[in-house]
Design a protein around this motif. Structure first.
Motif, PDB file in Angstrom:
ATOM      1  N   THR A  55       0.877  -1.274  -0.062  1.00  0.00           N
ATOM      2  CA  THR A  55      -0.085   0.027   0.008  1.00  0.00           C
ATOM      3  C   THR A  55       0.788   1.265   0.078  1.00  0.00           C
ATOM      4  O   THR A  55       0.334   2.334  -0.208  1.00  0.00           O
ATOM      5  CB  THR A  55      -0.977  -0.059   1.423  1.00  0.00           C
ATOM      6  N   CYS A  60      -3.474   5.660  -0.399  1.00  0.00           N
ATOM      7  CA  CYS A  60      -4.684   4.711   0.025  1.00  0.00           C
ATOM      8  C   CYS A  60      -5.188   5.360   1.097  1.00  0.00           C
ATOM      9  O   CYS A  60      -4.827   6.339   1.834  1.00  0.00           O
ATOM     10  CB  CYS A  60      -4.173   3.424   0.807  1.00  0.00           C
ATOM     11  N   SER A  61      -6.700   5.444   1.551  1.00  0.00           N
ATOM     12  CA  SER A  61      -7.313   5.866   2.593  1.00  0.00           C
ATOM     13  C   SER A  61      -7.438   5.081   3.795  1.00  0.00           C
ATOM     14  O   SER A  61      -6.931   3.840   3.769  1.00  0.00           O
ATOM     15  CB  SER A  61      -8.615   6.472   2.155  1.00  0.00           C
ATOM     16  N   SER A  62      -7.756   5.620   4.852  1.00  0.00           N
ATOM     17  CA  SER A  62      -7.824   4.898   6.108  1.00  0.00           C
ATOM     18  C   SER A  62      -8.913   3.656   6.117  1.00  0.00           C
ATOM     19  O   SER A  62      -8.708   2.916   6.594  1.00  0.00           O
ATOM     20  CB  SER A  62      -7.924   5.948   7.325  1.00  0.00           C
ATOM     21  N   SER A  63      -9.810   4.052   5.302  1.00  0.00           N
ATOM     22  CA  SER A  63     -11.264   3.317   5.099  1.00  0.00           C
ATOM     23  C   SER A  63     -10.601   2.036   4.446  1.00  0.00           C
ATOM     24  O   SER A  63     -11.167   0.655   4.910  1.00  0.00           O
ATOM     25  CB  SER A  63     -12.138   3.943   4.393  1.00  0.00           C
ATOM     26  N   PRO A 108      -7.819   8.635  12.329  1.00  0.00           N
ATOM     27  CA  PRO A 108      -7.762   8.398  10.890  1.00  0.00           C
ATOM     28  C   PRO A 108      -7.031   9.419  10.055  1.00  0.00           C
ATOM     29  O   PRO A 108      -7.171  10.454  10.501  1.00  0.00           O
ATOM     30  CB  PRO A 108      -9.282   8.194  10.704  1.00  0.00           C
ATOM     31  N   LYS A 109      -6.338   8.869   9.208  1.00  0.00           N
ATOM     32  CA  LYS A 109      -5.725   9.921   8.172  1.00  0.00           C
ATOM     33  C   LYS A 109      -6.445  10.160   6.986  1.00  0.00           C
ATOM     34  O   LYS A 109      -6.833   9.409   6.463  1.00  0.00           O
ATOM     35  CB  LYS A 109      -4.391   9.150   7.899  1.00  0.00           C
ATOM     36  N   PRO A 110      -6.218  11.538   6.614  1.00  0.00           N
ATOM     37  CA  PRO A 110      -7.266  12.018   5.413  1.00  0.00           C
ATOM     38  C   PRO A 110      -6.339  11.242   3.989  1.00  0.00           C
ATOM     39  O   PRO A 110      -5.375  10.858   4.050  1.00  0.00           O
ATOM     40  CB  PRO A 110      -6.793  13.491   5.142  1.00  0.00           C
ATOM     41  N   ALA A 111      -7.413  10.888   3.318  1.00  0.00           N
ATOM     42  CA  ALA A 111      -6.908  10.116   1.828  1.00  0.00           C
ATOM     43  C   ALA A 111      -6.143  11.159   1.215  1.00  0.00           C
ATOM     44  O   ALA A 111      -6.473  12.143   0.814  1.00  0.00           O
ATOM     45  CB  ALA A 111      -8.083   9.873   0.943  1.00  0.00           C
ATOM     46  N   GLN A 156     -17.168   4.857  -2.911  1.00  0.00           N
ATOM     47  CA  GLN A 156     -15.915   5.904  -2.914  1.00  0.00           C
ATOM     48  C   GLN A 156     -14.509   5.244  -3.158  1.00  0.00           C
ATOM     49  O   GLN A 156     -13.945   5.634  -3.994  1.00  0.00           O
ATOM     50  CB  GLN A 156     -16.104   6.353  -1.522  1.00  0.00           C
ATOM     51  N   GLU A 157     -14.469   3.956  -2.430  1.00  0.00           N
ATOM     52  CA  GLU A 157     -13.062   3.282  -2.749  1.00  0.00           C
ATOM     53  C   GLU A 157     -12.955   2.722  -4.051  1.00  0.00           C
ATOM     54  O   GLU A 157     -11.801   2.645  -4.598  1.00  0.00           O
ATOM     55  CB  GLU A 157     -12.843   2.349  -1.594  1.00  0.00           C
ATOM     56  N   ARG A 160     -11.947   5.332  -6.417  1.00  0.00           N
ATOM     57  CA  ARG A 160     -10.452   5.535  -6.340  1.00  0.00           C
ATOM     58  C   ARG A 160      -9.784   4.585  -7.015  1.00  0.00           C
ATOM     59  O   ARG A 160      -8.557   5.081  -7.622  1.00  0.00           O
ATOM     60  CB  ARG A 160     -10.426   5.752  -4.983  1.00  0.00           C
TER      61      ARG A 160
END
Length: 258
Positions: A55, A60-63, A108-111, A156-157, A160
């Protein structure tokens, strides 16, 4: 009387042997099913951890990271009662993983912006990236089908991932076109950049406001003009060479007698 007793004894022994055989077969079947189920969970763990290890190549997003963590957690939890001699290892991994999940949920980190993504220079890394995105998309869809991913997160993912795959595909085609142009293989270069343009126009019709698509369309058009110009510049040389050959043929052709 003795004969009847012997027959009864033989019958009892036969039933006992059959019973033992059935029990052994049942134990063997249970053990085979246990190993098969454990191997299935291990395969899920290995596949997901491989995606997690790659990754770093992807914004990558946190989700989606949480989806991967929870998939490993579910597989470890299911494998724990089947592991027997490896229970301590599975328990330790579960504790570590749950700590990671808790830390990610609490902060959580921003995407990262997809627009900042750049294709790696190494062909091997590009191949790893393509395979990772393909596996990630399949995992995301599988977990969504199980009801473990919210529809909004899934949509959403997946979008992306599709966008990243598009960028890789287009950048790869344009990169191959540049390489072919450098090698003066103008036909191949033109074919690849035309294919990239067709892909971009198709996507642009669906998402007209995507800034990446507009930027790449302009880049591909500029490349196409450059390749066409280089191709045209190379043609007169061949034509002139042909004219020189024709002049030589005329010079040395047999003289006509009048």
């Amino acid at each position: 009387m003795i004969f009847a007793s012997v027959l009864i004894l033989l019958g009892t022994l036969l039933l006992l042997v059959i019973g033992i055989s059935i029990i052994q077969q049942h134990k063997a079947r249970v053990e085979s099913e246990r190993r098969s189920e454990l191997a299935r969970h291990r395969a899920i763990i290995d596949e997901t951890e491989e995606v997690l290890s790659n990754t770093g190549l992807i914004p990558c997003s946190s989700s989606v990271i949480l989806v991967l963590y929870r998939r490993v957690e579910d597989a470890l939890t299911s494998a724990l009662p089947l592991a027997r001699n490896q229970t301590s290892d599975y328990e330790r991994r579960l504790i570590d993983l749950r700590g990671q999940i808790q830390a990610l949920q609490s902060a959580p980190k921003p995407a990262p912006a997809i627009e900042l993504f750049r294709l790696p220079d190494s062909d091997r890394q590009i191949l790893t990236l393509v395979q990772t995105l393909k596996k990630m998309k399949a995992i995301l869809r599988a977990e969504h089908n199980k009801g473990k991913v919210e529809p909004s997160v899934f949509s959403q993912e997946e979008q992306r991932i599709d966008s990243l795959q598009l960028r890789i595909n287009v950048d790869s085609m344009l990169g191959r076109s540049r390489a072919a142009c450098f090698m003066k293989q103008y036909g191949s270069a033109k074919q690849m950049v035309t294919k990239a343009l067709a892909t971009l126009h198709t996507i642009k019709a669906q998402t007209p406001n995507d800034p990446f698509i507009g930027l790449k369309v302009e880049e591909a058009k500029a490349m196409l003009e450059e390749i066409t110009g280089a191709q045209m510049s190379a043609q007169p040389i061949r034509i002139k060479a042909k004219e020189d050959d024709d002049d030589i043929d005329v010079l040395f052709q047999p003289k006509k007698k009048w």
